[in-house]
Design a protein around this motif. Structure first.
Motif, PDB file in Angstrom:
ATOM      1  N   ILE A  57     125.754  99.466 -14.127  1.00  0.00           N
ATOM      2  CA  ILE A  57     125.256  98.519 -13.127  1.00  0.00           C
ATOM      3  C   ILE A  57     124.424  99.200 -12.050  1.00  0.00           C
ATOM      4  O   ILE A  57     123.347  98.758 -11.696  1.00  0.00           O
ATOM      5  CB  ILE A  57     126.432  97.778 -12.456  1.00  0.00           C
ATOM      6  CG1 ILE A  57     127.140  96.938 -13.501  1.00  0.00           C
ATOM      7  CG2 ILE A  57     125.939  96.901 -11.321  1.00  0.00           C
ATOM      8  CD1 ILE A  57     128.469  96.421 -13.052  1.00  0.00           C
ATOM      9  N   ALA A  58     124.946 100.294 -11.546  1.00  0.00           N
ATOM     10  CA  ALA A  58     124.330 100.840 -10.341  1.00  0.00           C
ATOM     11  C   ALA A  58     123.771 102.228 -10.586  1.00  0.00           C
ATOM     12  O   ALA A  58     124.391 103.226 -10.247  1.00  0.00           O
ATOM     13  CB  ALA A  58     125.355 100.862  -9.219  1.00  0.00           C
ATOM     14  N   ILE A  59     122.614 102.313 -11.214  1.00  0.00           N
ATOM     15  CA  ILE A  59     122.048 103.650 -11.381  1.00  0.00           C
ATOM     16  C   ILE A  59     121.008 103.945 -10.302  1.00  0.00           C
ATOM     17  O   ILE A  59     120.508 105.044 -10.205  1.00  0.00           O
ATOM     18  CB  ILE A  59     121.464 103.885 -12.790  1.00  0.00           C
ATOM     19  CG1 ILE A  59     120.429 102.825 -13.113  1.00  0.00           C
ATOM     20  CG2 ILE A  59     122.561 103.931 -13.836  1.00  0.00           C
ATOM     21  CD1 ILE A  59     119.653 103.096 -14.375  1.00  0.00           C
ATOM     22  N   GLY A  60     120.680 102.969  -9.473  1.00  0.00           N
ATOM     23  CA  GLY A  60     119.825 103.222  -8.314  1.00  0.00           C
ATOM     24  C   GLY A  60     120.593 102.787  -7.095  1.00  0.00           C
ATOM     25  O   GLY A  60     121.675 102.236  -7.221  1.00  0.00           O
ATOM     26  N   ILE A  61     120.050 103.032  -5.910  1.00  0.00           N
ATOM     27  CA  ILE A  61     120.765 102.666  -4.687  1.00  0.00           C
ATOM     28  C   ILE A  61     120.730 101.150  -4.511  1.00  0.00           C
ATOM     29  O   ILE A  61     121.534 100.592  -3.786  1.00  0.00           O
ATOM     30  CB  ILE A  61     120.157 103.391  -3.474  1.00  0.00           C
ATOM     31  CG1 ILE A  61     121.097 103.262  -2.265  1.00  0.00           C
ATOM     32  CG2 ILE A  61     118.802 102.858  -3.081  1.00  0.00           C
ATOM     33  CD1 ILE A  61     122.293 104.126  -2.396  1.00  0.00           C
ATOM     34  N   VAL A  62     119.810 100.477  -5.170  1.00  0.00           N
ATOM     35  CA  VAL A  62     119.693  99.033  -5.042  1.00  0.00           C
ATOM     36  C   VAL A  62     119.646  98.436  -6.439  1.00  0.00           C
ATOM     37  O   VAL A  62     119.417  99.142  -7.406  1.00  0.00           O
ATOM     38  CB  VAL A  62     118.416  98.672  -4.272  1.00  0.00           C
ATOM     39  CG1 VAL A  62     118.584  98.943  -2.805  1.00  0.00           C
ATOM     40  CG2 VAL A  62     117.241  99.408  -4.833  1.00  0.00           C
ATOM     41  N   PRO A  63     119.838  97.138  -6.544  1.00  0.00           N
ATOM     42  CA  PRO A  63     119.939  96.546  -7.879  1.00  0.00           C
ATOM     43  C   PRO A  63     118.668  96.777  -8.685  1.00  0.00           C
ATOM     44  O   PRO A  63     117.573  96.577  -8.196  1.00  0.00           O
ATOM     45  CB  PRO A  63     120.078  95.042  -7.582  1.00  0.00           C
ATOM     46  CG  PRO A  63     120.431  94.924  -6.155  1.00  0.00           C
ATOM     47  CD  PRO A  63     119.918  96.148  -5.484  1.00  0.00           C
ATOM     48  N   THR A  65     130.528 100.556 -14.134  1.00  0.00           N
ATOM     49  CA  THR A  65     129.763 100.735 -12.899  1.00  0.00           C
ATOM     50  C   THR A  65     128.541 101.619 -13.119  1.00  0.00           C
ATOM     51  O   THR A  65     127.515 101.426 -12.479  1.00  0.00           O
ATOM     52  CB  THR A  65     130.652 101.353 -11.792  1.00  0.00           C
ATOM     53  OG1 THR A  65     131.411 102.382 -12.391  1.00  0.00           O
ATOM     54  CG2 THR A  65     131.562 100.325 -11.183  1.00  0.00           C
ATOM     55  N   ASN A  66     128.664 102.571 -14.040  1.00  0.00           N
ATOM     56  CA  ASN A  66     127.504 103.415 -14.349  1.00  0.00           C
ATOM     57  C   ASN A  66     126.315 102.595 -14.791  1.00  0.00           C
ATOM     58  O   ASN A  66     125.178 102.890 -14.456  1.00  0.00           O
ATOM     59  CB  ASN A  66     127.841 104.374 -15.495  1.00  0.00           C
ATOM     60  CG  ASN A  66     128.673 105.522 -15.008  1.00  0.00           C
ATOM     61  OD1 ASN A  66     128.950 105.590 -13.805  1.00  0.00           O
ATOM     62  ND2 ASN A  66     129.052 106.399 -15.900  1.00  0.00           N
ATOM     63  N   LEU A  80     117.442  93.562 -12.573  1.00  0.00           N
ATOM     64  CA  LEU A  80     116.378  92.585 -12.735  1.00  0.00           C
ATOM     65  C   LEU A  80     115.048  93.237 -12.387  1.00  0.00           C
ATOM     66  O   LEU A  80     114.925  93.905 -11.366  1.00  0.00           O
ATOM     67  CB  LEU A  80     116.629  91.420 -11.783  1.00  0.00           C
ATOM     68  CG  LEU A  80     117.909  90.634 -12.102  1.00  0.00           C
ATOM     69  CD1 LEU A  80     118.417  89.941 -10.869  1.00  0.00           C
ATOM     70  CD2 LEU A  80     117.618  89.645 -13.213  1.00  0.00           C
TER      71      LEU A  80
END
Lengths: 455, 455
Positions: free
Chosen positions: A5-11, A2-3, A14
């Motif tokens: 994948i989600a390092i910002g509040i949004v994707p 998960t770290n 890409l």
């Protein structure tokens, strides 16, 4: 994993989906708050000027700025995206929002407003608890209790049964709609009674007592129903668990609170820095709200219990005067958002598919009025009492009804037509009660002398 | 395209990254608020008991509950993830948080808290504006203005130049640190002076006047520097644009506000529903804050201007009494978060790599003190004036210095050691000023009679 994948509040996996810039999210929230406050003030004042409760105007103004009309305040629930939001377009034009980041900004802003709105209803129920009187609630006695129980059971049973048999609605949404029919708005009722000079009349005392008990019953019903909506099934052992746990939680927090109440006053007296009263009270309210939410009841149940506890405190008046501005600051976010999320389009009679929702709205409104008016009949042993006035006084659903609608919308248990029908029912009962009360009290003498001191 | 990617607040392209459940996010925010309020009250009270300003204790308590010690309140800035947060672990244990959704919940909760913290500093600066006196600011006259200007120019020039030449820091971070050295905390200074019975002394009047002007200068400097940090370059035409636009914005909003001020009182008098004073004031403040942010200045500049405008209103006292509880409710979120985000670990002298940050902290503290103490020397034509006291009164950086540190942290312009050095400087100057002021005023007679009415 998960770290990564989600390092910002949004994707940001890409390159084509840039993150929401914090300063632009803040701009979006500031603009949304300006829209919310303008809507709540204009709506509230206009409603008040027409002789209706301000909260009704806030709700209607929310509908106007929201998804049903102006599209200034829209939320991702129900499938809206950033391209539906005029406010996001305005941010693109004035605050340098990158169109690529529009959806991310829209979602971040909606997340913040949703939590603010939930904090709003927590503060509201804390204030309602603070304004309710635990002693009055006990003194109102057996008559008010029976009126309250009849006013909960009759609309609930008639509404749920009717929706299931006449409209073929599933058990969970039908129970939700039935539960929304049980509420009585203590705020609206007591304010209207006070304006009519009837608060200290026999009828007034029974109405207020029953409305207070109804508030508590309504919150227990809400907790039970919201939990049912989460699991999607009517599980009898779960119902029993919830009734017991919500009663234990409410009674337990009040008993524990009575003990804490004295320490609270003592602690607050020791504190020398700003917020010495309101911050300890909020700590207590938020802890109870957290426990309420964590044991699968509702956060608002905890906030209400905390308010009831402090109602008995020596510092109640002072605390209330400090909670009111906080409430004015945050509660409108809740009411305007509820209105904004409502899609009144599903009630447009020109669209054939909508007629089911409209028929349900008519059915709910009839049950809502008849189910409360009959409560006057159960009052006994009172000569010359205005039974019709007692029944009519219980009609407005107000903010408690809206809480049901909002919780229902969030849980996803309600279909769009049913949700819109419930909101129509809440709006209309709230609308109708003040003028109806004026009519049914018309021939009775007014006890004006006492009424001035009330509420 | 963006619609497809981001239909939840967190990435849901991959089945392994589930969305954050709204009710669990609310639980996380409620728990964080409990931690924030407990920290702010315990820290504030303890600091006050020791004779220091409460805000200092809130900051230190934030450091304790945050990234540097207890890990209860951590933020994704600086690379923390959900596994660093004890609070997320607690949610997993008590509120049924799915460990798979932990990171998503952590990010959603941090986003909400960050916006609440930014709304907190907006409300704080609105209140500071409201408490500042526009007339006093103009009457304090030429002496206070010169003291303020010297107190801005000397620490700024010495700090920026020193960091660039001695430590080889880049222009943008050096300017940022220099700017943080310019602030004077009007809140702390005026509170301490009032406690010492010196607010109405000649020295007191010059200090307060200069602190007020310093506040305005500081906000202009902050706007200039924050914008520089965004573009990453020192562009002279941009500096001139920002100085002109921030001056025009501040002066313009005050002039327009004077006009609006009368309409505001008239509008507020017409309103009959709750929040009739505070909601129109917040609408005005949030609109100015939005404009400030949208024209690439700072939201807080707008909020401060709005506060200054209402300072002249007939309803100021009433408005202030309603803003204070809102401020008590939301401002601690800002101070505790700033502390929580600070990584004091970079100042641990046992780690050789940290010694640069420590040396910088020592350098900044010396510049911070000397740069303000010299301001007393420029006061002329006053017999028997305590020049040292004037200089010492300008030392505390307080909340304004923290705003610089927080804006710097958000912009990413500051390296970790420099940011920690700035926070150390703010903490130490704020710590030192109250006892130092007590010492330098020791031999002068007290004008106790007048001091009671002050602040």
């Amino acid at each position: 994993m998960t770290n990564l994948i989600a390092i910002g509040i949004v994707p940001n996996l890409l390159a084509t989906a840039p993150e929401a810039e914090p300063s632009v999210v803040l701009c979006g929230v500031l603009l949304s708050l300006v829209v919310i406050y303008l809507a709540s003030k204009i709506g509230g004042e206009f409603s008040n000027w027409l002789g209706f409760p301000p909260v009704l105007g806030e709700l209607v103004a929310g509908v106007i700025v929201g998804y049903s009309a102006l599209h200034l305040l829209v939320f991702p629930e129900g499938g809206a995206s950033s391209s539906d939001s005029l406010l996001i377009k305005f941010l693109e034009a004035t605050a340098g929002l990158d169109p690529e980041a529009a959806q991310a900004t829209f979602l971040a802003q909606s997340e913040v407003l949703s939590v603010l709105s939930e904090l709003g209803v927590i503060i509201l129920l804390f204030e309602v608890g603070l304004e309710s009187n635990l002693k009055e609630l006990l003194e109102a006695g057996i008559q008010a209790t029976i009126v309250a129980c009849v006013g909960v059971v009759v609309p609930f049973a008639a509404g749920t049964f009717g929706l299931m048999t006449i409209f073929g609605i599933g058990a969970v949404p039908a129970i939700f709609a039935g539960a929304a029919l049980t509420a009585t708005s203590i705020g609206i009722t007591s304010k209207v009674l006070s304006e009519l000079g009837r608060l200290s009349s026999k009828e007034g005392q029974i109405i207020v007592g029953a409305a207070v008990i109804d508030d508590v019953l309504g919150i227990i019903v809400l907790a039970v129903v919201a939990s049912l909506a989460k699991t999607g099934e009517v599980d009898v052992s779960n119902v029993i668990y919830l009734i017991i746990s919500s009663t234990v939680f409410l009674v337990g927090s009040i008993l524990l609170g009575k003990f804490f109440n004295k320490s609270f006053v003592a602690i607050s007296d020791q504190l020398k820095t700003r917020g010495e009263l309101v911050i300890p009270a909020l700590i207590f309210a938020f802890i109870l709200a957290y426990i309420g939410a964590a044991i699968h009841l509702e956060a608002i149940l905890g906030a209400f219990a905390a308010g009831l506890v402090f109602d008995e405190s020596d510092k109640r008046k002072e605390l209330e005067s400090q909670v009111i501005p906080i409430s004015d600051f945050i509660v409108p976010i809740f009411f305007v958002s509820v209105g904004a999320k409502t899609n009144l389009g599903v009630l447009n009679p020109a669209v054939p598919a909508n007629r089911e929702g409209l028929t349900m709205a008519v059915f709910l409104i009839v049950v809502a009025i008849v189910g409360k008016v009959v409560t006057g009949a159960v009052v006994w042993g009172q000569a010359n009492i205005n039974r019709l006035a007692i029944g009519v006084g219980m009609i407005p659903r107000g903010e408690v009804g809206l809480v049901f609608a909002a919780v229902g919308a969030t849980s996803g248990a309600l279909s769009e037509p049913l949700q819109a029908a419930i909101i129509m029912m809440v709006i209309l009962t709230t609308f109708l009660a003040p003028p109806l009360l004026r009519v049914v009290f018309k021939d009775d003498p007014v006890d004006a002398a006492k009424s001035e001191t009330a509420v």
